[in-house]
Design a protein around this motif. Sequence first.
Motif, PDB file in Angstrom:
ATOM      1  N   UNK A   1       0.836  -1.174   0.000  1.00  0.00           N
ATOM      2  CA  UNK A   1       0.000   0.000   0.000  1.00  0.00           C
ATOM      3  C   UNK A   1       0.885   1.243   0.000  1.00  0.00           C
ATOM      4  N   UNK A   2       0.370   2.317  -0.574  1.00  0.00           N
ATOM      5  CA  UNK A   2       1.141   3.550  -0.711  1.00  0.00           C
ATOM      6  C   UNK A   2       0.653   4.531   0.350  1.00  0.00           C
ATOM      7  N   UNK A   3       1.540   4.913   1.275  1.00  0.00           N
ATOM      8  CA  UNK A   3       1.179   5.791   2.385  1.00  0.00           C
ATOM      9  C   UNK A   3       1.997   7.066   2.376  1.00  0.00           C
ATOM     10  N   UNK A   4       1.365   8.140   2.873  1.00  0.00           N
ATOM     11  CA  UNK A   4       2.036   9.432   3.037  1.00  0.00           C
ATOM     12  C   UNK A   4       1.841   9.862   4.483  1.00  0.00           C
ATOM     13  N   UNK A   5       2.840  10.500   5.085  1.00  0.00           N
ATOM     14  CA  UNK A   5       2.639  11.001   6.447  1.00  0.00           C
ATOM     15  C   UNK A   5       1.649  12.159   6.442  1.00  0.00           C
ATOM     16  N   UNK A   6       0.849  12.250   7.492  1.00  0.00           N
ATOM     17  CA  UNK A   6      -0.070  13.369   7.650  1.00  0.00           C
ATOM     18  C   UNK A   6       0.761  14.634   7.818  1.00  0.00           C
ATOM     19  N   UNK A   7       0.261  15.765   7.312  1.00  0.00           N
ATOM     20  CA  UNK A   7       0.989  17.036   7.382  1.00  0.00           C
ATOM     21  C   UNK A   7       1.433  17.324   8.817  1.00  0.00           C
ATOM     22  N   UNK A   8       2.707  17.659   8.962  1.00  0.00           N
ATOM     23  CA  UNK A   8       3.251  18.005  10.265  1.00  0.00           C
ATOM     24  C   UNK A   8       3.706  16.822  11.109  1.00  0.00           C
ATOM     25  N   UNK A   9       3.609  15.621  10.568  1.00  0.00           N
ATOM     26  CA  UNK A   9       4.022  14.430  11.329  1.00  0.00           C
ATOM     27  C   UNK A   9       5.163  13.712  10.631  1.00  0.00           C
ATOM     28  N   UNK A  10       5.979  13.041  11.429  1.00  0.00           N
ATOM     29  CA  UNK A  10       7.031  12.191  10.888  1.00  0.00           C
ATOM     30  C   UNK A  10       6.804  10.787  11.416  1.00  0.00           C
ATOM     31  N   UNK A  11       7.018   9.807  10.552  1.00  0.00           N
ATOM     32  CA  UNK A  11       6.814   8.405  10.921  1.00  0.00           C
ATOM     33  C   UNK A  11       8.018   7.617  10.439  1.00  0.00           C
ATOM     34  N   UNK A  12       8.600   6.846  11.331  1.00  0.00           N
ATOM     35  CA  UNK A  12       9.766   6.032  10.980  1.00  0.00           C
ATOM     36  C   UNK A  12       9.305   4.667  10.487  1.00  0.00           C
ATOM     37  N   UNK A  13       9.828   4.257   9.338  1.00  0.00           N
ATOM     38  CA  UNK A  13       9.539   2.937   8.789  1.00  0.00           C
ATOM     39  C   UNK A  13      10.270   1.905   9.652  1.00  0.00           C
ATOM     40  N   UNK A  14       9.546   0.983  10.270  1.00  0.00           N
ATOM     41  CA  UNK A  14      10.206   0.031  11.177  1.00  0.00           C
ATOM     42  C   UNK A  14      11.114  -0.964  10.468  1.00  0.00           C
ATOM     43  N   UNK A  15      10.908  -1.187   9.175  1.00  0.00           N
ATOM     44  CA  UNK A  15      11.740  -2.139   8.425  1.00  0.00           C
ATOM     45  C   UNK A  15      13.030  -1.478   7.960  1.00  0.00           C
ATOM     46  N   UNK A  16      12.912  -0.287   7.356  1.00  0.00           N
ATOM     47  CA  UNK A  16      14.081   0.407   6.804  1.00  0.00           C
ATOM     48  C   UNK A  16      14.816   1.242   7.841  1.00  0.00           C
ATOM     49  N   UNK A  17      14.107   1.707   8.861  1.00  0.00           N
ATOM     50  CA  UNK A  17      14.724   2.562   9.870  1.00  0.00           C
ATOM     51  C   UNK A  17      14.817   4.015   9.460  1.00  0.00           C
ATOM     52  N   UNK A  18      14.222   4.357   8.306  1.00  0.00           N
ATOM     53  CA  UNK A  18      14.245   5.737   7.817  1.00  0.00           C
ATOM     54  C   UNK A  18      12.852   6.350   7.960  1.00  0.00           C
ATOM     55  N   UNK A  19      12.800   7.674   7.851  1.00  0.00           N
ATOM     56  CA  UNK A  19      11.512   8.349   7.919  1.00  0.00           C
ATOM     57  C   UNK A  19      10.738   8.136   6.617  1.00  0.00           C
ATOM     58  N   UNK A  20       9.423   7.991   6.732  1.00  0.00           N
ATOM     59  CA  UNK A  20       8.562   7.901   5.562  1.00  0.00           C
ATOM     60  C   UNK A  20       8.630   9.247   4.849  1.00  0.00           C
ATOM     61  N   UNK A  21       8.991   9.283   3.559  1.00  0.00           N
ATOM     62  CA  UNK A  21       9.132  10.556   2.857  1.00  0.00           C
ATOM     63  C   UNK A  21       7.801  11.313   2.776  1.00  0.00           C
ATOM     64  N   UNK A  22       7.874  12.647   2.726  1.00  0.00           N
ATOM     65  CA  UNK A  22       6.667  13.474   2.632  1.00  0.00           C
ATOM     66  C   UNK A  22       5.847  13.143   1.393  1.00  0.00           C
ATOM     67  N   UNK A  23       6.517  12.762   0.289  1.00  0.00           N
ATOM     68  CA  UNK A  23       5.800  12.426  -0.938  1.00  0.00           C
ATOM     69  C   UNK A  23       5.199  11.026  -0.884  1.00  0.00           C
ATOM     70  N   UNK A  24       5.509  10.279   0.172  1.00  0.00           N
ATOM     71  CA  UNK A  24       4.934   8.951   0.360  1.00  0.00           C
ATOM     72  C   UNK A  24       5.834   7.847  -0.149  1.00  0.00           C
ATOM     73  N   UNK A  25       5.447   6.616   0.178  1.00  0.00           N
ATOM     74  CA  UNK A  25       6.223   5.453  -0.254  1.00  0.00           C
ATOM     75  C   UNK A  25       5.345   4.210  -0.189  1.00  0.00           C
ATOM     76  N   UNK A  26       5.732   3.222  -0.979  1.00  0.00           N
ATOM     77  CA  UNK A  26       5.068   1.928  -0.964  1.00  0.00           C
ATOM     78  C   UNK A  26       5.593   1.150   0.246  1.00  0.00           C
ATOM     79  N   UNK A  27       4.676   0.655   1.090  1.00  0.00           N
ATOM     80  CA  UNK A  27       5.057  -0.123   2.273  1.00  0.00           C
ATOM     81  C   UNK A  27       4.257  -1.418   2.297  1.00  0.00           C
TER      82      UNK A  27
END
Length: 79
Positions: free
Chosen positions: A1-27
């Motif tokens: 599924x393709x997810x984007x962080x809600x405006x003003x929030x940061x979310x760390x991808x538990x698998x990659x260890x990186x932040x979910x990009x503002x433009x979104x990513x397939x997870x």
Amino acid sequence: MFLKPTAGRTVRDPVKGTLLPEEGAEVQKSTFWDRRLRDGDVVNADAVPQAKPVSTAKVTDTTTDGDKTTATTDTGSAR
């Protein structure tokens, strides 16, 4: 599924260890991402965004005068 962080929030991808990009990513769907969706930390963007918009120009009228062919185009936006 393709997810984007809600405006003003940061979310760390538990698998990659990186932040979910503002433009979104397939997870990969998991209970972690289901909780982030439920809590409003991310939004489901459903589809991968397109790199460039597609041209909406189209041929609307074509006339033939002897050996010449003239075409007019409508370059208005298609909404």
